[in-house]
Design an enzyme around this catalytic site. Structure first.
Site, PDB file in Angstrom:
ATOM      1  CD  GLU A  64      -0.711  15.571  29.248  1.00 31.39           C
ATOM      2  OE1 GLU A  64      -1.032  16.653  29.788  1.00 31.39           O
ATOM      3  OE2 GLU A  64       0.433  15.345  28.815  1.00 31.39           O
ATOM      4  CB  SER A  87      17.981  17.462  -6.059  1.00 35.27           C
ATOM      5  OG  SER A  87      18.563  17.354  -4.758  1.00 35.27           O
TER       6      SER A  87
END
Length: 732
Positions: free
Chosen positions: A45, A329
């Site tokens: 598309e 972390s």
């Protein structure tokens, strides 16, 4: 007797407004289709301009450049002797339509506008386009003063009939392919820009199978692939179905710009456009039967390792940057982001090993070395990926070790630094101005002080992340900069459980649309697939922000205790809020049923009200949230997907009052139900040798049955059953 036709459908990695690049990729797909003998080429598309142009569709420049590209396509020798089907916006009578332009040998055969527009979730087609709602064909004057058919029609070649659907029309209950099939159309095409969501592929395959299982024929599906310039990743899955069977399947995830599938196979009347052209060869008597294939669906954890990784690669190679930087972390979220980058490197190495010249060229451009060839993922990861553990006095040694171990196993360039000096300098400025120094709650401070001290640490990490992203390569004498990666999951965004403008603020976030539950499954998948043993300890540790003081050297703060609910509960609440469209009261009504085994109505009420207070108080954070990969339908991303206010009355007066009234009603009913179970007649003596003397149950408003009463009732019930069995056996 049947006819053999060769058809080509493809998945293209188009880029919004990259008209020259889009043209090259379209021509490449046509060239490949012709080389395989195809007589019809179908593209995704809006493949001329890219699907994600958004408000650029309003600009006349976009329409102009689309027609310029179309002119070059018409005149190219590559597009001769094959029907080409491309997508672009077209203005007709001052109305803008999303169209397919189908042409052959420099002549436009048909411009087919989209009739059913996608206007939900991430789709806003009604903002830019109008649906075509007229019957049949009208004439359209194109810029060079030639008139061509425009409207709802089909192509009638010398040997077959071809009709078009566009993306969302397949998903509609009144799909155009139904009427076309009943009118004898044998080949249906679908040009799509269908973005990836976890487990969405199965819905596509089911719809495409059903499209031909009822009326027969062939269904061709083309889709866009890659990052179009936004949060969405289009995941390909080009396919062809014949009589309800999938007979050709394109890869769902790929780093290639052009992926194609070639296959050989066999109301109101549709307006037919006659085309003097055949898809079959009259001399060819060889007619193979189609062979169904078994579609392999990816697990959710596999899709996370593939989709976001391909999205990151598209973003990196198109941004002109030299790699990524991640504040690592040692927790589940940042480790998931790190593993996605490692999966990206794994896919790149595999594509190079398989001989992809395009991927190799892109890698060399990113690393700035024309002679470089990646050998294995760890080595490539060391060139593209920098991880940084930013410790504070509140960080534990365990998380530091987990981050270091994972970085070593994936091969990232790892930095360890301490932020305490920067945090103290900022607090010193505040103390100098105000004469006061805030304290953590553990040290006697208020809630306001506690939160402010946590936020200072988080925001310092964001500043340092961007500093190192911009200058770490410069410090090494290497060119370029790094893109900062975020690592806030979708559940934390729902409650706003992160600091605004902290280290979750980044350039892009590959896990911002993925739930904590799915991320844990993904990490387990990575531990098994990539042999990353460091992930086992990460999965075993409770999630924690580590922004409050440690207790005896260990983490005392956990995410779930801070949020007041588990991640599993949050995931369900998020789906009810967005997908089921529940407000506070309707969510409560659903959850008292869904959680009836674990929570009382009053407990459910507490959780629902707590969530909506957090959600509404922190909704403003969504206005600045890092652009994230879209993977879940309950994403709270306010920029495109979740169009809700960011200023709420956080008291929710009427809504919470309705919940409280319902809790009171349910509590009263429960109490009355308990009181309806009454003991035997008062004064009955209970013992093992002397059961209750009364044989009738009487209602007693003030006394509940005692355990001894219940034993007696059970004994009498058993005896009654035995008496009945005796009567049946003896025939009395």
């Amino acid at each position: 007797m049947g006819r053999k036709v060769i058809l080509a459908t493809c998945a293209l990695n188009q880029w919004a407004l990259d008209f020259d690049g889009n043209l090259r990729r379209i021509l490449k797909s046509v060239e490949v289709a012709r080389s395989r003998g195809a007589r019809y080429r179908l593209g995704p598309e809006l493949d001329v301009c890219g699907y994600g142009c958004a408000d650029h569709f309003y600009e006349s420049d976009t329409l102009l450049h689309c027609f310029q590209v179309l002119k070059e396509l018409l005149e190219s020798p590559v597009t001769q002797d094959i029907i080409c089907d491309v997508g672009m916006p077209v203005m007709h009578h001052n109305v803008r339509y999303n169209c397919r332009v189908i042409f052959l040998n420099k002549k436009i055969l048909l411009i087919r506008p989209k009739m059913l527009l996608a206007n939900h979730g991430n789709n806003r087609e009604l903002r830019w386009f109008s649906p075509w709602n007229k019957l049949g064909i009208v004439l359209f004057l194109i810029p060079d003063f030639e008139t061509v058919p425009f409207g709802d029609g089909v192509l009638s070649t010398n040997d077959t009939c071809i009709g078009s659907e566009i993306c969302a029309e397949l998903w509609n209950p009144r799909s155009p392919h139904v009427d076309m099939g009943l009118d004898g159309v044998e080949i249906i095409t679908n040009s799509s820009a269908s973005y990836h969501e976890l487990s969405k592929a199965s819905r596509r395959v089911s719809l495409i199978r059903s499209a031909t299982s009822k009326s027969g024929g062939i269904y061709m599906f083309a889709n866009q692939r890659g990052c179009d310039g936004d949060r969405l990743y289009y995941d390909g899955c080009a396919m062809i179905a014949v009589n309800g069977d999938i007979v050709a399947q394109g890869a769902q995830f790929s780093l290639e710009d052009v992926v194609r599938r070639i296959h050989v196979s066999s109301r109101i009347p549709c307006h037919r456009v006659k085309v003097d052209f055949s898809l079959s060869e009259s001399q060819d008597v060889y007619f193979p039967s189609h062979e169904p294939i078994e579609w392999r669906f990816h697990l959710a954890e596999e899709e996370i390792s593939l989709g976001p990784a391909c999205w990151l690669w598209d973003y990196l190679r198109r941004s002109g940057q030299a790699g990524f930087l991640l504040p690592l972390s040692g927790g589940v979220d940042s480790s998931s982001t790190a593993c996605i980058v490692y999966s990206m490197c794994h896919q790149i190495c595999q594509a190079v090993k398989n001989g992809s010249a395009q991927v190799l060229e892109d890698v060399r451009h990113v690393v700035g070395n024309a002679a470089y060839t990646p050998k294995e993922p760890r080595e490539l990861c060391g060139r593209l990926f920098t991880t940084c553990y930013m410790a504070s006095e509140n960080s534990s040694q365990d998380t530091c070790n987990r981050a270091k171990d994972l970085a070593a196993q994936i091969g990232s360039t790892h930095i360890n630094l301490n932020i305490d000096m920067a945090v103290k300098a900022i607090l010193g400025i505040f103390s100098l101005v105000t004469g006061k120094l805030p304290q953590f709650r553990a040290n006697g401070g208020s809630t306001r002080e506690n939160i402010a001290l946590q936020n200072v640490q988080a925001r310092v990490r964001m500043i340092l992340a961007y500093l190192f992203a911009q200058l770490s390569l410069w410090a090494q004498g290497r060119p370029g900069g790094l893109l900062v990666l975020g690592s806030a999951n979708v559940d934390e965004s729902l409650t706003g459980y992160f600091t605004k403008y902290d280290c979750s603020s980044a350039d892009i976030n590959p896990i911002g649309g993925i739930s904590k539950t799915d991320l844990k499954r993904f990490l387990q998948y990575c531990a098994d697939k990539f042999k990353l043993s460091a992930l086992h300890s990460i999965l075993a540790a409770p999630p924690s922000a580590e922004l409050e003081p440690l207790r005896h050297g260990h983490v005392s703060q956990t995410d779930e205790s801070d949020m007041g609910m588990t991640y599993t509960e949050l995931s369900l609440i998020g789906r009810l809020r967005k997908i089921s469209k529940c407000g506070p009261y309707s969510m409560f009504c659903k959850l008292i049923h869904m959680w009836r085994e674990t929570c009382s109505p009053s407990q459910v009420a507490v959780k629902v009200k707590h969530f909506f207070r957090m959600y509404s108080a922190n909704r403003h954070k969504m206005t600045t949230v890092t652009p994230a990969y879209h993977a879940e339908n309950y994403s709270p991303d306010d920029n495109r997907f979740d169009l809700r206010p960011f200023l709420y009355n956080t008291l929710w007066n009427r809504q919470f009052r309705c919940i409280d009234e319902q809790v009171t009603t349910l509590s009263t009913l429960r109490q009355e139900a308990l009181l309806s179970f009454q003991p035997y007649t008062a004064g009955t003596v209970h013992s093992e040798t002397k059961p209750c003397s009364s044989r009738t149950i009487v209602l007693h408003k003030t006394q509940l049955p005692t355990p001894d009463c219940i034993k007696c009732m059970h004994a009498r019930l058993v005896q009654t059953v035995l008496d009945i069995l005796t009567i049946i056996k003896t025939g009395q």
